[in-house]
Scaffold this motif. Structure first.
Motif: not given
Length: 118
Positions: A29-38, A85-95, A112-118
């Motif tokens: 879990v990484l804090d990346v303030p100001g960043a979005s899934a895009a 293995t790195g073959e099935a990495v899943e990433t989610a971004v929220e706030r 990469v999935v962005e929470d639509e409620s943010a």
């Protein structure tokens, strides 16, 4: 996992993270303030997890920068644990928080999935 923990310890002091482990996966879990899934790219190459995040810069038209002291771009490269293995990495971004799930027994996609409620 020791290589990943060592790599995390070498990150700059202004990078905030948590590392969790279950029987099935690691969760970074990484804090990346100001960043979005895009504006976040997560890739796995040659046994390394690469995270590139760009802070979206927006300000009112009648203002201009006098001084900027926040990082706009963040590039992190971390050694993957031996049991991933790195073959099935899943990433989610929220706030401005990115969660990278590193399965111990991987599949084949990076999402990469962005929470639509943010």
């Amino acid at each position: 996992m020791a290589a990943l923990r060592d790599a995390l310890r070498e990150l700059p002091d202004d990078v905030f993270f948590d590392l969790l482990e279950s029987d099935d996966a690691y969760l970074l879990v990484l804090d990346v303030p100001g960043a979005s899934a895009a504006s976040i790219d997560v890739t796995v190459e040659n046994g390394r997890l690469c995270v590139e995040a760009r802070r979206e810069e927006t300000f009112p038209d009648d203002f201009e920068y006098v001084e900027e002291n926040r990082t706009v771009n963040r590039e992190l490269s971390l050694t993957m644990p031996d049991d991933v293995t790195g073959e099935a990495v899943e990433t989610a971004v929220e706030r401005g928080v990115v969660e990278v799930r590193l399965p111990k027994d991987g599949a084949t996609t990076i999402d990469v999935v962005e929470d639509e409620s943010a």
